[in-house]
Design a protein around this motif. Sequence first.
Motif, PDB file in Angstrom:
ATOM      1  N   PRO A 256      -1.660 -12.305   4.248  1.00 11.63           N
ATOM      2  CA  PRO A 256      -0.842 -11.450   3.370  1.00 11.63           C
ATOM      3  C   PRO A 256      -1.586 -11.002   2.111  1.00 11.63           C
ATOM      4  O   PRO A 256      -1.346  -9.902   1.611  1.00 11.63           O
ATOM      5  N   GLN A 257      -2.515 -11.828   1.614  1.00 11.45           N
ATOM      6  CA  GLN A 257      -3.279 -11.430   0.432  1.00 11.45           C
ATOM      7  C   GLN A 257      -4.144 -10.217   0.728  1.00 11.45           C
ATOM      8  O   GLN A 257      -4.373  -9.375  -0.142  1.00 11.45           O
ATOM      9  N   THR A 258      -4.625 -10.077   1.980  1.00  7.46           N
ATOM     10  CA  THR A 258      -5.395  -8.888   2.360  1.00  7.46           C
ATOM     11  C   THR A 258      -4.522  -7.648   2.251  1.00  7.46           C
ATOM     12  O   THR A 258      -4.974  -6.605   1.751  1.00  7.46           O
ATOM     13  N   VAL A 259      -3.289  -7.751   2.699  1.00  4.35           N
ATOM     14  CA  VAL A 259      -2.363  -6.617   2.596  1.00  4.35           C
ATOM     15  C   VAL A 259      -2.116  -6.281   1.132  1.00  4.35           C
ATOM     16  O   VAL A 259      -2.143  -5.106   0.738  1.00  4.35           O
ATOM     17  N   ILE A 260      -1.922  -7.297   0.306  1.00  3.36           N
ATOM     18  CA  ILE A 260      -1.689  -7.078  -1.125  1.00  3.36           C
ATOM     19  C   ILE A 260      -2.894  -6.387  -1.751  1.00  3.36           C
ATOM     20  O   ILE A 260      -2.755  -5.447  -2.546  1.00  3.36           O
ATOM     21  N   ASN A 261      -4.110  -6.821  -1.384  1.00  5.83           N
ATOM     22  CA  ASN A 261      -5.317  -6.212  -1.940  1.00  5.83           C
ATOM     23  C   ASN A 261      -5.437  -4.751  -1.533  1.00  5.83           C
ATOM     24  O   ASN A 261      -5.805  -3.885  -2.347  1.00  5.83           O
ATOM     25  N   ARG A 262      -5.143  -4.434  -0.258  1.00  5.62           N
ATOM     26  CA  ARG A 262      -5.251  -3.047   0.209  1.00  5.62           C
ATOM     27  C   ARG A 262      -4.206  -2.162  -0.452  1.00  5.62           C
ATOM     28  O   ARG A 262      -4.471  -1.004  -0.766  1.00  5.62           O
ATOM     29  N   LEU A 263      -3.011  -2.710  -0.671  1.00  6.36           N
ATOM     30  CA  LEU A 263      -1.980  -1.925  -1.346  1.00  6.36           C
ATOM     31  C   LEU A 263      -2.327  -1.722  -2.817  1.00  6.36           C
ATOM     32  O   LEU A 263      -2.060  -0.666  -3.383  1.00  6.36           O
ATOM     33  N   ARG A 264      -2.941  -2.730  -3.431  1.00  2.86           N
ATOM     34  CA  ARG A 264      -3.352  -2.589  -4.826  1.00  2.86           C
ATOM     35  C   ARG A 264      -4.423  -1.509  -4.970  1.00  2.86           C
ATOM     36  O   ARG A 264      -4.437  -0.768  -5.952  1.00  2.86           O
ATOM     37  N   GLU A 265      -5.315  -1.406  -3.980  1.00  5.57           N
ATOM     38  CA  GLU A 265      -6.325  -0.342  -4.010  1.00  5.57           C
ATOM     39  C   GLU A 265      -5.676   1.033  -3.971  1.00  5.57           C
ATOM     40  O   GLU A 265      -6.208   1.990  -4.512  1.00  5.57           O
ATOM     41  N   ALA A 266      -4.510   1.130  -3.313  1.00  4.04           N
ATOM     42  CA  ALA A 266      -3.787   2.398  -3.209  1.00  4.04           C
ATOM     43  C   ALA A 266      -2.744   2.548  -4.313  1.00  4.04           C
ATOM     44  O   ALA A 266      -1.895   3.438  -4.245  1.00  4.04           O
ATOM     45  N   ASN A 267      -2.776   1.688  -5.331  1.00  2.09           N
ATOM     46  CA  ASN A 267      -1.833   1.694  -6.446  1.00  2.09           C
ATOM     47  C   ASN A 267      -0.393   1.505  -5.974  1.00  2.09           C
ATOM     48  O   ASN A 267       0.524   2.159  -6.470  1.00  2.09           O
ATOM     49  N   LEU A 268      -0.195   0.637  -4.996  1.00  2.00           N
ATOM     50  CA  LEU A 268       1.133   0.282  -4.505  1.00  2.00           C
ATOM     51  C   LEU A 268       1.337  -1.214  -4.684  1.00  2.00           C
ATOM     52  O   LEU A 268       0.383  -1.967  -4.811  1.00  2.00           O
ATOM     53  N   LEU A 269       2.595  -1.624  -4.677  1.00  2.00           N
ATOM     54  CA  LEU A 269       2.917  -3.036  -4.797  1.00  2.00           C
ATOM     55  C   LEU A 269       3.707  -3.473  -3.573  1.00  2.00           C
ATOM     56  O   LEU A 269       4.587  -2.747  -3.104  1.00  2.00           O
ATOM     57  N   ALA A 270       3.407  -4.658  -3.069  1.00  2.00           N
ATOM     58  CA  ALA A 270       4.207  -5.237  -1.995  1.00  2.00           C
ATOM     59  C   ALA A 270       5.404  -5.921  -2.642  1.00  2.00           C
ATOM     60  O   ALA A 270       5.288  -6.564  -3.679  1.00  2.00           O
ATOM     61  N   ARG A 271       6.538  -5.781  -2.036  1.00  2.00           N
ATOM     62  CA  ARG A 271       7.750  -6.387  -2.578  1.00  2.00           C
ATOM     63  C   ARG A 271       7.800  -7.857  -2.231  1.00  2.00           C
ATOM     64  O   ARG A 271       7.328  -8.268  -1.183  1.00  2.00           O
ATOM     65  N   ARG A 272       8.399  -8.620  -3.117  1.00  2.00           N
ATOM     66  CA  ARG A 272       8.599 -10.037  -2.852  1.00  2.00           C
ATOM     67  C   ARG A 272      10.074 -10.267  -2.628  1.00  2.00           C
ATOM     68  O   ARG A 272      10.911  -9.743  -3.360  1.00  2.00           O
ATOM     69  N   GLN A 273      10.374 -11.066  -1.653  1.00  2.00           N
ATOM     70  CA  GLN A 273      11.757 -11.380  -1.370  1.00  2.00           C
ATOM     71  C   GLN A 273      12.260 -12.339  -2.438  1.00  2.00           C
ATOM     72  O   GLN A 273      11.645 -13.376  -2.686  1.00  2.00           O
ATOM     73  N   TYR A 274      13.350 -11.983  -3.084  1.00  2.00           N
ATOM     74  CA  TYR A 274      13.893 -12.828  -4.141  1.00  2.00           C
ATOM     75  C   TYR A 274      15.357 -13.093  -3.818  1.00  2.00           C
ATOM     76  O   TYR A 274      16.160 -12.170  -3.714  1.00  2.00           O
TER      77      TYR A 274
END
Length: 165
Positions: free
Chosen positions: A98-116
Amino acid sequence: MPRLSQVDRGRAIAMLMAGSTQRHVARHFRVHKSTISRLVSRLNATGRVDDRPRSRSPRVMSRHQDRVVRLAHLRNRRLTAAETARNTIGNHNHRIHPQTVINRLREANLLARRQYVSLPLTPQCRARLMQWLTAHMPRRFPMRRWRSMLFTDESRFTLFQADGC
């Protein structure tokens, strides 16, 4: 662009020694001719055809997969990084983190949502909170405003990163 394996590098040098052109060898291995040119210059300079040392680990996801992940998160903003990682297979059938997905989204200036998820308070706990508020808070804050407030019985702690709260 595919990288040449150690065996293919040796075969490419053998083809060049046999008289083939660099362009023909590049076409045979489906690589760019500059790859073969660099291979020959490395052989002449060092006498070896070993792969160059890399500064970081190879990519787990291709550029196309990065784009697919980015589009999936743009289409569904509630998608979490863990869900995306479970549904995406990386290069060479490796599972991605999942950290790889977070890193790729950060490169695209996007954020992954966290379930709260927060637990609702029991009616007894809400009644005790209202009693405490009426006893301790000033009278200028009307009771009708307190009734519309949302109370939770949880404190949020982050152990591994600062979230600004």
